[in-house]
Motif scaffolding. Structure first.
Motif, PDB file in Angstrom:
ATOM      1  N   GLN A  62     -16.843  61.951 -26.752  1.00  0.00           N
ATOM      2  CA  GLN A  62     -16.956  62.310 -25.345  1.00  0.00           C
ATOM      3  C   GLN A  62     -16.066  63.503 -24.989  1.00  0.00           C
ATOM      4  O   GLN A  62     -16.479  64.381 -24.232  1.00  0.00           O
ATOM      5  N   GLU A  76     -24.566  62.074 -12.153  1.00  0.00           N
ATOM      6  CA  GLU A  76     -25.715  61.172 -12.229  1.00  0.00           C
ATOM      7  C   GLU A  76     -26.315  61.053 -13.631  1.00  0.00           C
ATOM      8  O   GLU A  76     -27.042  60.113 -13.917  1.00  0.00           O
ATOM      9  N   TRP A  77     -26.017  61.968 -14.511  1.00  0.00           N
ATOM     10  CA  TRP A  77     -26.522  61.830 -15.873  1.00  0.00           C
ATOM     11  C   TRP A  77     -25.457  61.889 -16.951  1.00  0.00           C
ATOM     12  O   TRP A  77     -25.756  61.924 -18.141  1.00  0.00           O
ATOM     13  N   ALA A  78     -24.196  61.832 -16.573  1.00  0.00           N
ATOM     14  CA  ALA A  78     -23.099  61.904 -17.537  1.00  0.00           C
ATOM     15  C   ALA A  78     -23.134  60.760 -18.548  1.00  0.00           C
ATOM     16  O   ALA A  78     -23.031  60.992 -19.757  1.00  0.00           O
ATOM     17  N   ASP A  79     -23.296  59.528 -18.072  1.00  0.00           N
ATOM     18  CA  ASP A  79     -23.295  58.383 -18.992  1.00  0.00           C
ATOM     19  C   ASP A  79     -24.409  58.489 -20.024  1.00  0.00           C
ATOM     20  O   ASP A  79     -24.193  58.242 -21.208  1.00  0.00           O
ATOM     21  N   GLU A  80     -25.596  58.887 -19.584  1.00  0.00           N
ATOM     22  CA  GLU A  80     -26.719  59.020 -20.522  1.00  0.00           C
ATOM     23  C   GLU A  80     -26.482  60.180 -21.487  1.00  0.00           C
ATOM     24  O   GLU A  80     -26.815  60.085 -22.673  1.00  0.00           O
ATOM     25  N   PHE A  82     -23.552  61.260 -22.632  1.00  0.00           N
ATOM     26  CA  PHE A  82     -22.574  60.798 -23.622  1.00  0.00           C
ATOM     27  C   PHE A  82     -23.224  59.814 -24.604  1.00  0.00           C
ATOM     28  O   PHE A  82     -22.987  59.887 -25.803  1.00  0.00           O
ATOM     29  N   ARG A  83     -24.045  58.918 -24.092  1.00  0.00           N
ATOM     30  CA  ARG A  83     -24.740  57.944 -24.944  1.00  0.00           C
ATOM     31  C   ARG A  83     -25.671  58.671 -25.921  1.00  0.00           C
ATOM     32  O   ARG A  83     -25.684  58.389 -27.115  1.00  0.00           O
TER      33      ARG A  83
END
Length: 146
Positions: A62, A76-80, A82-83
Motif C-alpha cells: 500500500q 471512494e475507490w482507494a480500498d479496491e 489497494f486490493r
C-alpha cells in the motif's frame, strides 16, 4: 523472479549499461501478470523497437501504491485499488528507446481497449513522460548510470 515484496522506496539497485535515448516505465498489473496478457504486452514493447532494460516481478504494498498514484487515489475507490494491486505479483519494467514513454502510452491504450478494461482494473500502468518515468522508476529502484 521469486516472490518479492518491496518494503522501502528505491531499495533495489539497477545498473543500466548503455543509456538509451529515453527511459520509459511501466507496471504490468496482477491481472496481466497472471495471464498470457503479460507476454502479449512484452511482445508489443519489443515490436515497438523498445528494449527492456530491467524487469522485476514483485508484490506491491500500500505504501508504494500511495507513492505511485498520490492524489489520484480517490477515497471512494482507494480500498479496491489497494486490493487489486496487491492481489498478486506485478511486473515492473524499465524500457529504453526512442520515444519510449510515448510508445508505452500507445501500448497501454491499445491493451486497455483490446481487453475491455474498466477505469480501475486496467492491466497496465505507463508513465506519461520521460520525467515521470524516471520519478516512478525511482520509487522502486536506485538507478545507476542515468
Amino acid at each position: 523472479m521469486g516472490n518479492k515484496e518491496i518494503d522501502q522506496i528505491g531499495q533495489m539497485q539497477v545498473e543500466i549499461e548503455a543509456v538509451p535515448d529515453e527511459i520509459g516505465f511501466a507496471i504490468l498489473k496482477p491481472d496481466a501478470v497472471s495471464t498470457e496478457i503479460a507476454e502479449t504486452i512484452l511482445g508489443k514493447i519489443k515490436d515497438a523497437g523498445l528494449e527492456i532494460l530491467h524487469r522485476e516481478e514483485l508484490f506491491l504494498k500500500q505504501e508504494i501504491i500511495v507513492q505511485l498514484y498520490g492524489d489520484r487515489i480517490l477515497p471512494e475507490w482507494a480500498d479496491e485499488l489497494f486490493r487489486y494491486l496487491s492481489s498478486g505479483q506485478s511486473m515492473i519494467l524499465i524500457v529504453g528507446g526512442s520515444c519510449a514513454s510515448e510508445s508505452l502510452m500507445k501500448i497501454r491504450n491499445e491493451v486497455r481497449k483490446d481487453h475491455g478494461c474498466d477505469f480501475l482494473h486496467n492491466l497496465i500502468h505507463a508513465s506519461d513522460t520521460p520525467t515521470e518515468a524516471m520519478t516512478e522508476a525511482g520509487l522502486f529502484f536506485h538507478i545507476g548510470n542515468l
